[in-house]
Design a protein around this motif. Sequence first.
Motif, PDB file in Angstrom:
ATOM      1  N   ALA A  86      20.481 -14.825 -48.971  1.00 31.29           N
ATOM      2  CA  ALA A  86      19.190 -15.043 -47.984  1.00 31.29           C
ATOM      3  C   ALA A  86      19.421 -14.007 -46.918  1.00 31.29           C
ATOM      4  CB  ALA A  86      19.064 -16.314 -47.589  1.00 31.29           C
ATOM      5  N   SER A  87      18.336 -13.299 -46.863  1.00 33.43           N
ATOM      6  CA  SER A  87      18.308 -12.199 -45.834  1.00 33.43           C
ATOM      7  C   SER A  87      17.027 -11.694 -45.462  1.00 33.43           C
ATOM      8  CB  SER A  87      19.408 -11.030 -46.597  1.00 33.43           C
ATOM      9  OG  SER A  87      19.167  -9.854 -45.861  1.00 33.43           O
ATOM     10  N   GLU A  88      16.964 -11.074 -44.331  1.00 37.08           N
ATOM     11  CA  GLU A  88      15.859 -10.349 -43.956  1.00 37.08           C
ATOM     12  C   GLU A  88      15.857  -9.048 -44.552  1.00 37.08           C
ATOM     13  OE1 GLU A  88      14.199 -10.911 -40.137  1.00 37.08           O
ATOM     14  OE2 GLU A  88      15.059 -12.734 -39.925  1.00 37.08           O
ATOM     15  N   LYS A  89      16.900  -8.292 -44.301  1.00 38.92           N
ATOM     16  CA  LYS A  89      16.985  -7.096 -44.518  1.00 38.92           C
ATOM     17  C   LYS A  89      18.129  -6.469 -45.465  1.00 38.92           C
ATOM     18  CE  LYS A  89      15.242  -5.625 -40.154  1.00 38.92           C
ATOM     19  NZ  LYS A  89      15.569  -4.932 -38.899  1.00 38.92           N
ATOM     20  N   GLY A  90      18.514  -7.517 -46.168  1.00 41.61           N
ATOM     21  CA  GLY A  90      19.349  -7.512 -47.325  1.00 41.61           C
ATOM     22  C   GLY A  90      20.851  -7.117 -46.709  1.00 41.61           C
ATOM     23  N   GLU A  91      21.403  -7.489 -45.472  1.00 41.03           N
ATOM     24  CA  GLU A  91      22.539  -7.454 -45.175  1.00 41.03           C
ATOM     25  C   GLU A  91      23.549  -7.933 -46.041  1.00 41.03           C
ATOM     26  OE1 GLU A  91      21.074 -10.992 -42.710  1.00 41.03           O
ATOM     27  OE2 GLU A  91      20.179  -8.768 -43.171  1.00 41.03           O
ATOM     28  N   LEU A  92      23.409  -9.218 -46.717  1.00 42.13           N
ATOM     29  CA  LEU A  92      24.376  -9.839 -47.442  1.00 42.13           C
ATOM     30  C   LEU A  92      24.553  -8.999 -48.773  1.00 42.13           C
ATOM     31  CD1 LEU A  92      23.341 -13.618 -47.199  1.00 42.13           C
ATOM     32  CD2 LEU A  92      25.308 -12.333 -46.090  1.00 42.13           C
ATOM     33  N   TYR A  93      23.577  -8.047 -49.305  1.00 42.94           N
ATOM     34  CA  TYR A  93      23.649  -7.240 -50.409  1.00 42.94           C
ATOM     35  C   TYR A  93      24.988  -6.452 -50.173  1.00 42.94           C
ATOM     36  CZ  TYR A  93      19.446  -8.767 -52.986  1.00 42.94           C
ATOM     37  OH  TYR A  93      18.600  -9.480 -53.332  1.00 42.94           O
ATOM     38  N   SER A  94      24.938  -5.731 -48.804  1.00 46.74           N
ATOM     39  CA  SER A  94      26.121  -5.029 -48.497  1.00 46.74           C
ATOM     40  C   SER A  94      27.525  -5.696 -48.748  1.00 46.74           C
ATOM     41  CB  SER A  94      26.115  -4.348 -47.210  1.00 46.74           C
ATOM     42  OG  SER A  94      26.022  -5.382 -46.204  1.00 46.74           O
ATOM     43  N   LYS A  95      27.637  -7.015 -48.343  1.00 44.64           N
ATOM     44  CA  LYS A  95      28.687  -7.709 -48.739  1.00 44.64           C
ATOM     45  C   LYS A  95      29.110  -7.748 -50.188  1.00 44.64           C
ATOM     46  CE  LYS A  95      28.213 -10.259 -44.271  1.00 44.64           C
ATOM     47  NZ  LYS A  95      27.986 -11.507 -43.384  1.00 44.64           N
ATOM     48  N   LEU A  96      28.157  -8.143 -50.877  1.00 37.94           N
ATOM     49  CA  LEU A  96      28.360  -8.121 -52.360  1.00 37.94           C
ATOM     50  C   LEU A  96      28.521  -7.120 -53.040  1.00 37.94           C
ATOM     51  CD1 LEU A  96      25.279 -10.898 -52.985  1.00 37.94           C
ATOM     52  CD2 LEU A  96      27.690 -11.267 -53.246  1.00 37.94           C
ATOM     53  N   MET A  98      10.382 -11.993 -42.640  1.00 40.93           N
ATOM     54  CA  MET A  98      10.329 -13.140 -43.601  1.00 40.93           C
ATOM     55  C   MET A  98      11.883 -13.049 -44.474  1.00 40.93           C
ATOM     56  SD  MET A  98       7.700 -13.469 -46.738  1.00 40.93           S
ATOM     57  CE  MET A  98       7.909 -15.115 -47.716  1.00 40.93           C
ATOM     58  N   ILE A  99      12.437 -14.082 -44.496  1.00 38.84           N
ATOM     59  CA  ILE A  99      13.653 -14.501 -45.289  1.00 38.84           C
ATOM     60  C   ILE A  99      13.430 -14.607 -46.527  1.00 38.84           C
ATOM     61  CG2 ILE A  99      15.762 -15.832 -45.470  1.00 38.84           C
ATOM     62  CD1 ILE A  99      15.739 -16.233 -42.401  1.00 38.84           C
ATOM     63  N   ILE A 100      14.117 -13.927 -47.550  1.00 39.38           N
ATOM     64  CA  ILE A 100      14.091 -14.253 -49.084  1.00 39.38           C
ATOM     65  C   ILE A 100      15.289 -14.875 -49.470  1.00 39.38           C
ATOM     66  CG2 ILE A 100      12.244 -12.423 -49.250  1.00 39.38           C
ATOM     67  CD1 ILE A 100      14.653 -10.522 -50.268  1.00 39.38           C
ATOM     68  N   LEU A 101      15.043 -15.508 -50.654  1.00 43.40           N
ATOM     69  CA  LEU A 101      16.201 -16.272 -51.041  1.00 43.40           C
ATOM     70  C   LEU A 101      16.194 -15.465 -52.519  1.00 43.40           C
ATOM     71  CD1 LEU A 101      18.467 -18.150 -51.210  1.00 43.40           C
ATOM     72  CD2 LEU A 101      16.836 -19.922 -51.953  1.00 43.40           C
ATOM     73  N   LYS A 102      17.364 -14.746 -53.097  1.00 38.79           N
ATOM     74  CA  LYS A 102      17.531 -14.203 -54.362  1.00 38.79           C
ATOM     75  C   LYS A 102      18.548 -14.445 -55.243  1.00 38.79           C
ATOM     76  CE  LYS A 102      16.256 -10.518 -57.024  1.00 38.79           C
ATOM     77  NZ  LYS A 102      15.363 -10.740 -58.202  1.00 38.79           N
ATOM     78  N   ASN A 103      18.664 -14.721 -56.323  1.00 36.39           N
ATOM     79  CA  ASN A 103      19.762 -14.874 -57.185  1.00 36.39           C
ATOM     80  C   ASN A 103      20.100 -13.442 -57.454  1.00 36.39           C
ATOM     81  OD1 ASN A 103      21.934 -15.187 -58.936  1.00 36.39           O
ATOM     82  ND2 ASN A 103      20.535 -16.524 -60.314  1.00 36.39           N
ATOM     83  N   TYR A 104      21.338 -13.067 -56.744  1.00 35.92           N
ATOM     84  CA  TYR A 104      21.681 -11.672 -56.933  1.00 35.92           C
ATOM     85  C   TYR A 104      22.202 -11.242 -58.587  1.00 35.92           C
ATOM     86  CZ  TYR A 104      24.458  -7.479 -56.407  1.00 35.92           C
ATOM     87  OH  TYR A 104      24.911  -6.091 -56.500  1.00 35.92           O
ATOM     88  N   MET A 105      22.573 -12.477 -59.344  1.00 32.59           N
ATOM     89  CA  MET A 105      23.090 -12.172 -60.616  1.00 32.59           C
ATOM     90  C   MET A 105      21.973 -11.970 -61.626  1.00 32.59           C
ATOM     91  SD  MET A 105      26.144 -12.203 -60.422  1.00 32.59           S
ATOM     92  CE  MET A 105      26.753 -12.088 -62.397  1.00 32.59           C
TER      93      MET A 105
END
Length: 87
Positions: free
Chosen positions: A49-59, A1-8
């Motif tokens: 937007a990520s299934e496993k948080g791969e964008l969190y690592s970029k942030l 499942m893909i989640i959408l999250k405001n990182y801020m």
Amino acid sequence: MIILKNYMEEVVLNLMDDILKDMDLCKCDKCKMDIAAIALNNLPVKYVASEKGELYSKLHILKKQFEVDAITEILKAAALVNESPHH
């Protein structure tokens, strides 16, 4: 499942208690949520937007600047809410 999250939102909520703990102001849930809302409204939205948080690592590279910006806005919002609490 893909989640959408405001990182801020995560950054503000994770930092807020630590920042507010030594300040002389009301720390009821209403005041804390008012502070968070004001701070978040003054910060740029950083959606991921990520299934496993791969964008969190970029942030992660930008995390320190996000934290500095969030701390600044939390402090400004806390002063504002302290002047006129809505509880």
